[in-house]
Design a protein around this motif. Structure first.
Motif, PDB file in Angstrom:
ATOM      1  N   SER A  22     -14.139  63.022  10.775  1.00  0.00           N
ATOM      2  CA  SER A  22     -14.559  61.562  10.841  1.00  0.00           C
ATOM      3  C   SER A  22     -14.130  60.789   9.703  1.00  0.00           C
ATOM      4  O   SER A  22     -13.830  61.263   8.531  1.00  0.00           O
ATOM      5  CB  SER A  22     -16.248  61.443  10.794  1.00  0.00           C
ATOM      6  OG  SER A  22     -16.887  61.923   9.637  1.00  0.00           O
ATOM      7  N   TYR A  58     -16.245  53.245  11.380  1.00  0.00           N
ATOM      8  CA  TYR A  58     -16.508  54.698  11.599  1.00  0.00           C
ATOM      9  C   TYR A  58     -15.790  55.201  12.899  1.00  0.00           C
ATOM     10  O   TYR A  58     -15.904  54.547  13.855  1.00  0.00           O
ATOM     11  CB  TYR A  58     -17.920  54.727  11.875  1.00  0.00           C
ATOM     12  CG  TYR A  58     -18.620  56.410  11.617  1.00  0.00           C
ATOM     13  CD1 TYR A  58     -18.142  57.212  10.783  1.00  0.00           C
ATOM     14  CD2 TYR A  58     -19.044  56.719  12.935  1.00  0.00           C
ATOM     15  CE1 TYR A  58     -18.622  58.469  10.472  1.00  0.00           C
ATOM     16  CE2 TYR A  58     -19.668  58.179  12.727  1.00  0.00           C
ATOM     17  CZ  TYR A  58     -19.257  58.930  11.780  1.00  0.00           C
ATOM     18  OH  TYR A  58     -19.580  60.130  11.830  1.00  0.00           O
ATOM     19  N   ALA A  88     -26.490  65.561   9.242  1.00  0.00           N
ATOM     20  CA  ALA A  88     -25.265  65.728   8.906  1.00  0.00           C
ATOM     21  C   ALA A  88     -24.234  66.136  10.332  1.00  0.00           C
ATOM     22  O   ALA A  88     -23.309  65.541  10.398  1.00  0.00           O
ATOM     23  CB  ALA A  88     -24.761  66.491   7.938  1.00  0.00           C
ATOM     24  N   ALA A  91     -24.366  63.449  13.017  1.00  0.00           N
ATOM     25  CA  ALA A  91     -23.521  62.253  12.685  1.00  0.00           C
ATOM     26  C   ALA A  91     -22.101  62.454  13.147  1.00  0.00           C
ATOM     27  O   ALA A  91     -21.498  61.614  13.292  1.00  0.00           O
ATOM     28  CB  ALA A  91     -23.149  61.961  11.208  1.00  0.00           C
ATOM     29  N   THR A 176     -27.745  59.271   5.418  1.00  0.00           N
ATOM     30  CA  THR A 176     -27.538  60.569   6.020  1.00  0.00           C
ATOM     31  C   THR A 176     -26.280  61.500   5.093  1.00  0.00           C
ATOM     32  O   THR A 176     -24.913  60.703   4.993  1.00  0.00           O
ATOM     33  CB  THR A 176     -27.040  60.946   7.347  1.00  0.00           C
ATOM     34  OG1 THR A 176     -28.202  60.378   7.997  1.00  0.00           O
ATOM     35  CG2 THR A 176     -26.821  62.439   7.850  1.00  0.00           C
ATOM     36  N   CYS A 179     -22.497  62.082   6.214  1.00  0.00           N
ATOM     37  CA  CYS A 179     -21.823  60.949   7.150  1.00  0.00           C
ATOM     38  C   CYS A 179     -20.776  60.224   6.461  1.00  0.00           C
ATOM     39  O   CYS A 179     -21.259  59.535   5.405  1.00  0.00           O
ATOM     40  CB  CYS A 179     -23.000  60.210   7.588  1.00  0.00           C
ATOM     41  SG  CYS A 179     -22.643  58.900   8.732  1.00  0.00           S
TER      42      CYS A 179
END
Length: 204
Positions: A22, A58, A88, A91, A176, A179
């Protein structure tokens, strides 16, 4: 006035060739803590903002395609991820797009803030992984080779610290850990607080 961008990645290796899980980014005015915190809270309350907001980015990246490209996964990082909390892992759940597409999305998002300086927590990890990915995909990197800045160095310079964090800082939102977006927002908040601390020390 947005003058600063923080970018974070979550990955499956510590090498520049790492599979990217990510990418998160946050754009803000480093001189304005209250404005930055307000924007952070808005994104934290409504994660959909990260999909289209000028201040937040994101993106989840397809991992199978990256493995076929030859990007790397380490057993140590796999074990580390298994030990992380459920939040985690959650996410990282959602629609994934191929690497080149997400890199283009990131470049487009960054281009909205052409005058902003780009920061990473360390210049030799997230930034290097993204640069490697841009080269592998044949996509132009949106920052120059000497355009990366370090969150840790900024915070320590502003606060006369040694750890790269604002002492006793607690995020203004329900964070979080691991993330990418939340890590970027947490660094953004700390950078504005560091700037504020520095201003207060100079005024004393």
């Amino acid at each position: 006035m947005i003058n600063t961008i923080v970018i974070d990645t979550e990955d499956m290796d510590v090498k520049p060739s790492a599979v990217i899980l990510s990418i998160g980014g946050f754009a803000f005015d480093v001189t304005n803590t209250s404005e930055t915190q307000t924007a952070i809270l808005q994104v934290a309350r409504d994660p959909e903002l990260a999909l289209y907001s000028a201040q937040a980015f994101y993106g989840l990246v397809d991992t199978f395609e990256q493995l076929m490209m030859g990007r790397s996964v380490s057993s140590e990082t796999q074990q580390w991820w298994r030990a992380q909390g459920e939040e985690a892992h959650e996410a990282l759940v959602g629609e994934r797009q191929n690497l080149a597409t997400q890199l283009l999305h990131l470049s487009g998002w960054i281009s909205q803030h052409r005058e902003a300086r780009i920061f990473f927590r360390g210049t030799d990890f997230d930034g290097s992984i993204l640069e490697h990915a841009y080269r592998m995909c044949g996509v132009e990197c949106p920052w120059r080779y000497n355009g990366k800045r370090d969150v840790r160095t900024y915070i320590d310079a502003m606060t006369r610290g040694i750890r790269g964090y604002v002492k006793d800082h607690q995020p203004c939102f329900a964070m979080t850990k691991h993330c990418a977006l939340h890590d970027a927002m947490n660094d953004a908040e700390q950078m504005t607080l560091a700037h504020q601390i520095n201003s207060e020390m100079l005024a004393a």
